[in-house]
Design a protein around this motif. Sequence first.
Motif, mmCIF file in Angstrom:
data_model
loop_
_atom_site.group_PDB
_atom_site.id
_atom_site.type_symbol
_atom_site.label_atom_id
_atom_site.label_comp_id
_atom_site.label_asym_id
_atom_site.label_seq_id
_atom_site.Cartn_x
_atom_site.Cartn_y
_atom_site.Cartn_z
ATOM 1 N N THR A 169 0.833 -1.211 0.000
ATOM 2 C CA THR A 169 0.000 0.000 0.000
ATOM 3 C C THR A 169 0.867 1.262 0.000
ATOM 4 O OG1 THR A 169 -0.160 -0.088 2.424
ATOM 5 C CG2 THR A 169 -1.960 -1.083 1.151
ATOM 6 N N PHE A 170 1.985 1.222 0.697
ATOM 7 C CA PHE A 170 2.913 2.355 0.745
ATOM 8 C C PHE A 170 3.556 2.562 -0.619
ATOM 9 C CE2 PHE A 170 7.194 4.063 1.635
ATOM 10 C CZ PHE A 170 6.858 5.215 2.330
ATOM 11 N N GLU A 171 4.021 1.480 -1.214
ATOM 12 C CA GLU A 171 4.663 1.577 -2.528
ATOM 13 C C GLU A 171 3.682 2.061 -3.595
ATOM 14 O OE1 GLU A 171 6.957 -1.856 -3.632
ATOM 15 O OE2 GLU A 171 8.267 -1.654 -1.890
ATOM 16 N N VAL A 172 2.421 1.675 -3.486
ATOM 17 C CA VAL A 172 1.405 2.134 -4.439
ATOM 18 C C VAL A 172 1.231 3.651 -4.322
ATOM 19 C CG1 VAL A 172 -1.085 2.097 -4.934
ATOM 20 C CG2 VAL A 172 0.177 -0.046 -4.675
ATOM 21 N N VAL A 173 1.221 4.167 -3.099
ATOM 22 C CA VAL A 173 1.103 5.620 -2.896
ATOM 23 C C VAL A 173 2.293 6.329 -3.540
ATOM 24 C CG1 VAL A 173 1.182 7.463 -1.163
ATOM 25 C CG2 VAL A 173 -0.344 5.507 -0.833
ATOM 26 N N LEU A 174 3.498 5.814 -3.323
ATOM 27 C CA LEU A 174 4.684 6.439 -3.915
ATOM 28 C C LEU A 174 4.622 6.423 -5.439
ATOM 29 C CD1 LEU A 174 7.681 5.190 -1.726
ATOM 30 C CD2 LEU A 174 6.230 7.199 -1.422
ATOM 31 N N ALA A 175 4.267 5.288 -5.995
ATOM 32 C CA ALA A 175 4.206 5.172 -7.461
ATOM 33 C C ALA A 175 3.119 6.079 -8.035
ATOM 34 C CB ALA A 175 3.962 3.714 -7.859
ATOM 35 N N ALA A 176 1.971 6.116 -7.396
ATOM 36 C CA ALA A 176 0.849 6.908 -7.909
ATOM 37 C C ALA A 176 1.098 8.412 -7.819
ATOM 38 C CB ALA A 176 -0.426 6.549 -7.144
ATOM 39 N N HIS A 177 1.899 8.837 -6.857
ATOM 40 C CA HIS A 177 2.120 10.268 -6.631
ATOM 41 C C HIS A 177 3.568 10.684 -6.882
ATOM 42 C CE1 HIS A 177 -1.874 10.895 -4.886
ATOM 43 N NE2 HIS A 177 -1.716 9.711 -4.330
ATOM 44 N N ARG A 178 4.330 9.871 -7.600
ATOM 45 C CA ARG A 178 5.765 10.135 -7.747
ATOM 46 C C ARG A 178 6.080 11.497 -8.377
ATOM 47 N NH1 ARG A 178 5.143 5.666 -11.144
ATOM 48 N NH2 ARG A 178 5.097 6.240 -13.328
ATOM 49 N N THR A 179 5.285 11.951 -9.313
ATOM 50 C CA THR A 179 5.549 13.250 -9.939
ATOM 51 C C THR A 179 5.347 14.378 -8.933
ATOM 52 O OG1 THR A 179 4.874 12.385 -12.083
ATOM 53 C CG2 THR A 179 4.914 14.784 -11.833
ATOM 54 N N GLU A 180 4.239 14.342 -8.197
ATOM 55 C CA GLU A 180 3.964 15.362 -7.184
ATOM 56 C C GLU A 180 4.990 15.303 -6.049
ATOM 57 O OE1 GLU A 180 -0.609 15.888 -6.462
ATOM 58 O OE2 GLU A 180 -0.155 13.781 -6.863
ATOM 59 N N LEU A 181 5.380 14.091 -5.653
ATOM 60 C CA LEU A 181 6.372 13.938 -4.588
ATOM 61 C C LEU A 181 7.714 14.538 -5.006
ATOM 62 C CD1 LEU A 181 5.553 10.296 -3.443
ATOM 63 C CD2 LEU A 181 5.313 12.373 -2.049
ATOM 64 N N ALA A 182 8.068 14.354 -6.264
ATOM 65 C CA ALA A 182 9.348 14.852 -6.767
ATOM 66 C C ALA A 182 9.411 16.384 -6.758
ATOM 67 C CB ALA A 182 9.610 14.325 -8.173
ATOM 68 N N GLU A 183 8.275 17.029 -6.681
ATOM 69 C CA GLU A 183 8.222 18.493 -6.662
ATOM 70 C C GLU A 183 8.369 19.066 -5.256
ATOM 71 O OE1 GLU A 183 4.437 19.160 -8.470
ATOM 72 O OE2 GLU A 183 5.175 18.730 -10.488
ATOM 73 N N ARG A 184 8.462 18.203 -4.264
ATOM 74 C CA ARG A 184 8.558 18.647 -2.872
ATOM 75 C C ARG A 184 9.761 18.002 -2.202
ATOM 76 N NH1 ARG A 184 3.672 18.468 -4.906
ATOM 77 N NH2 ARG A 184 2.102 19.977 -4.264
ATOM 78 N N ASP A 185 10.167 18.565 -1.079
ATOM 79 C CA ASP A 185 11.250 17.971 -0.296
ATOM 80 C C ASP A 185 10.722 16.716 0.386
ATOM 81 O OD1 ASP A 185 13.057 19.984 -0.924
ATOM 82 O OD2 ASP A 185 12.408 21.228 0.757
ATOM 83 N N THR A 186 11.443 15.617 0.221
ATOM 84 C CA THR A 186 10.992 14.358 0.802
ATOM 85 C C THR A 186 12.099 13.694 1.610
ATOM 86 O OG1 THR A 186 11.555 13.214 -1.260
ATOM 87 C CG2 THR A 186 9.241 13.854 -0.953
ATOM 88 N N LEU A 187 11.695 13.088 2.695
ATOM 89 C CA LEU A 187 12.562 12.284 3.557
ATOM 90 C C LEU A 187 11.919 10.919 3.694
ATOM 91 C CD1 LEU A 187 14.728 11.671 5.760
ATOM 92 C CD2 LEU A 187 13.175 12.781 7.404
#
Length: 188
Positions: free
Chosen positions: A66-84
């Motif tokens: 479920t965590f990996e699905v969230v990352l894959a589904a939102h990877r473009t938006e996540l890449a636009e923000r600072d992530t840890l």
Amino acid sequence: MNVLIVFATVEGQTQKIAEFAQSLAEKAGYDVTLFDAADKTAPLSLEGTDKIILAAPVHERRHPETFEVVLAAHRTELAERDTLLLSVSLSAAFEDGMDEAQEYITEMEMRTRFKSDLNALVAGAVRTGSYDYFATQVLRHVVLRDRDYDPGAGEHEFTDWDALANVLATFLEAETASTQPPSKASSG
């Protein structure tokens, strides 16, 4: 500044870590939203979020699906923000397990096609009361084999809370992507 914490948990240690991160961020004056990746009915919005903390445990060499699905589904938006990314595993509890703990992240990056800005390998916990016979044997003979810990000793928390607090403070205090060169937001 708004901070989003996306987490997944299996035995509860990663939720405890996510709540610890939430508490530290709130004490530092941030507005914090906690999002459980296992809640498939809750919509995830990254709108207005400046920094994102991602936290998930590793079991059988994988972070929860479920965590990996969230990352894959939102990877473009996540890449636009600072992530840890806080990758929680027992391998990270031992010096000789750090390379393996890093491999878990590498494998997840290949599956999700998302790479966080900063990664932290966080030691998890042994929750012997929640394991069946098979899980106990895997823990004893695979995960903790040749390691300086006897799972027969009962439950044990390996998480170094001071080290985790330092990682979180460093991440939260760093300049946001919006104040960095444009190439930052497009990497990942």
